[in-house]
Structure formats: C-alpha cells, structure tokens
Design an enzyme around this catalytic site. Sequence first.
Site, PDB file in Angstrom:
ATOM      1  N   LYS A  55     -23.564  28.729 -21.168  1.00  0.00           N
ATOM      2  CA  LYS A  55     -24.499  28.900 -21.912  1.00  0.00           C
ATOM      3  C   LYS A  55     -25.657  27.592 -21.554  1.00  0.00           C
ATOM      4  CE  LYS A  55     -22.274  30.339 -26.172  1.00  0.00           C
ATOM      5  NZ  LYS A  55     -21.484  30.031 -27.508  1.00  0.00           N
ATOM      6  N   GLN A  99     -19.713  26.257 -31.468  1.00  0.00           N
ATOM      7  CA  GLN A  99     -18.635  27.194 -30.779  1.00  0.00           C
ATOM      8  C   GLN A  99     -17.433  27.325 -31.959  1.00  0.00           C
ATOM      9  OE1 GLN A  99     -19.036  28.528 -27.729  1.00  0.00           O
ATOM     10  NE2 GLN A  99     -17.480  29.747 -28.337  1.00  0.00           N
ATOM     11  N   ASP A 122     -27.127  31.899 -33.975  1.00  0.00           N
ATOM     12  CA  ASP A 122     -25.844  32.590 -34.023  1.00  0.00           C
ATOM     13  C   ASP A 122     -25.843  33.863 -35.133  1.00  0.00           C
ATOM     14  OD1 ASP A 122     -23.819  32.830 -32.151  1.00  0.00           O
ATOM     15  OD2 ASP A 122     -22.751  31.126 -32.982  1.00  0.00           O
TER      16      ASP A 122
END
Length: 298
Positions: A55, A99, A122
Amino acid sequence: MSIGKIIDGKAFAAGLRERIAQAVPTFVEQAGRKPGLAVVLVGEDPASSVYVRSKGKMTVAVGMDSFEFKRPATIGQDDLLDLIDELNQDDRVDGILVQLPLPDHIDEAAVIAAIDPAKDVDGFHVVNAGRLATGQEALVPCTPMGCIMLLKDELGDLSGKEAVVIGRSNIVGKPMAQLLLAENATVTIAHSRTHDLASVVHRADIVVAAVGRPEMVKGEWIKPGATVIDVGINRVPDDEDTGKSRIVGDVATAEALAHVGAITPVPGGVGPMTIAVLLRNTLVAAHARAGLTKPDGL
Ligand code: NAD
C-alpha cells in the site's frame, strides 16, 4: 462449447492508478499540498505487513504522501485511540486506514468508530455505511467498490439485472448489495443459512461470491452468460510432496468458464482493485476535505 471472457482486474487497476496519478498534480496545485494516506499496523502479522508495505509503495507511486505507523501487538486500546485522534487532527492526513484484524484485547468497532468519517477511506465507519445505505455520498469499502467498477466496465447499465451476492459481511457482502441496488439491480443476498444456494445463484445475471470457501460455487450453478465476480481469496495445498500452496477463489473457475459470459480470475481479478480503490478513496477524501470537486473518471 463457448468459453467465457476473463476480466483483467490487474489491467483495470493499473489504469485506475494511472488516472489517479494524473489527477494528483492538479490537487497539489489547488490545495498546496499532497494528498496523504496514513496506515496503522498493529503487531507483526506477516501477511498484513506485506500488504501495508505494498500500500505504501503504491501510494507514493501515484504522488501521494504515505505515513506508516507500526505499533506492537501489546499496545493498549487507549494508546491506539490516541494515535487515531492525532491522525484525525493532522491536516496532512486525508485517509486513515487501520489494518485489520486487530489483536483480541482491542475493540475493533471502537477503533473504527474513532476515525473521522471524512478520513475513513476504508468506508467501515457507521456514518459511511449509513450514508451508502441511504443513497448519500459516502466513502465506500474498497473491495466492493472495485467490484462495481469492474461490473460497470463489463456490462455498462446494471439496471434491472438479477444480482446475487453470496456473503453478508460488513466489509464485502452488505456494501456490495447496496452498490448494486444503487445501480438499480434486483438484489438477493445469500449467506450460510440460504436454502438451495445452487438455484438462487442460477437465476442471477450477476453473481458476486464473497464467502471464503475454495471453489464452492460450481460451474453448473451459473446461468449461461452470467457475469461472475469472485472475491474469495483462499490458500489451498497445491503439491503435497513439496508443501507448496496456491490461491483460489470461491468459484470453480475452470468449470465456470463454460457457463459464464465473463468472470474475474483469482488471482488477478478483484484483488488488485482493492488497493487502487483505496488510493481513489484517499484522493476523493482529499478533495472533499479541501472543498474541491472530485475529478472526473474516478
Ligand atoms: P466473512 O467470513 O466475514 O464473511 C463470509 C460470508 O460468507 C458470511 O456472511 C457467511 O454468511 C457467508 N457464508 C459462509 N459459508 C457459506 C455457505 N456455505 N454458503 C453461503 N454463504 C456462506 O468474509 P469476508 O471478509 O466477507 O471475505 C469473503 C472472502 O473474500 C474471503 O475469501 C476473503 O479473503 C475475501 N476478500 C477478498 C478481498 C480482496 O481484496 N479481493 C477483500 C476482502 C475479502
């Protein structure tokens, strides 16, 4: 016997990243700073570490700032919430991604709830889930967003199509169903308690499989000509002698190819879309925070 088309998610994701990279300099010119994505990694899970590194690289490659925060698995919940609060206040940060999964002693829902919804790239915060469910502008979870992009690219108008989503998670299944509904598809959500899944799937023009069971969806379940999006990522043993493994999806792709109109492969289908959409969401969040209009084509 005709063979269905393989949808090249890797190429589509590369094209999306290219469009993002082209849009970043205009943002920098207008806002006087780069868009920034902060990724928080708790613990040492090898798969998560690889994913976070990848990422970071892709964020920098499209011209954005990448901020990485690694914390030990022993971090207390209050310390993690303090970090989120700092990132909420930090003007250089447009997107915050924590995460998952988090260690057991940390309340995942509390951490997600602490993220500023305007920075929730997200799309897991209840404010964004609620906005999506009520048809308002929202930051949408990356994987289902990637799936809807691939579907629209393949089929154009989804209006009136029968869509079956297998799986009802908050991360994939539910937002996927909302996105299909917003495109005027007729949507069924199937799950672990669904009776006669084969016949439910057989009526669908669009099948999205997000279960996590290797090759569960059989070729003969698929209505001829249907478009199939395989979200599953399952590691299975490949060679018992060497102990090697390989990744397969939730759909038995080889046999499905004789039935489908088009299908995403695993790997190389939905997977590469997820990070590309994360970058897209970061750029969209950056524009909204700076009071700028979202660039076309994203
Ligand atoms: P999850 O475990 O949270 O949800 C799985 C869903 O499948 C549940 O809603 C359950 O009801 C349903 N299910 C379980 N058994 C079933 C059965 N026998 N028949 C019908 N439905 C059944 O999983 P998730 O987070 O939604 O992920 C699903 C899959 O997608 C996993 O393989 C995951 O690795 C993969 N995934 C891929 C990406 C990507 O970037 N490509 C992102 C997220 C998840």
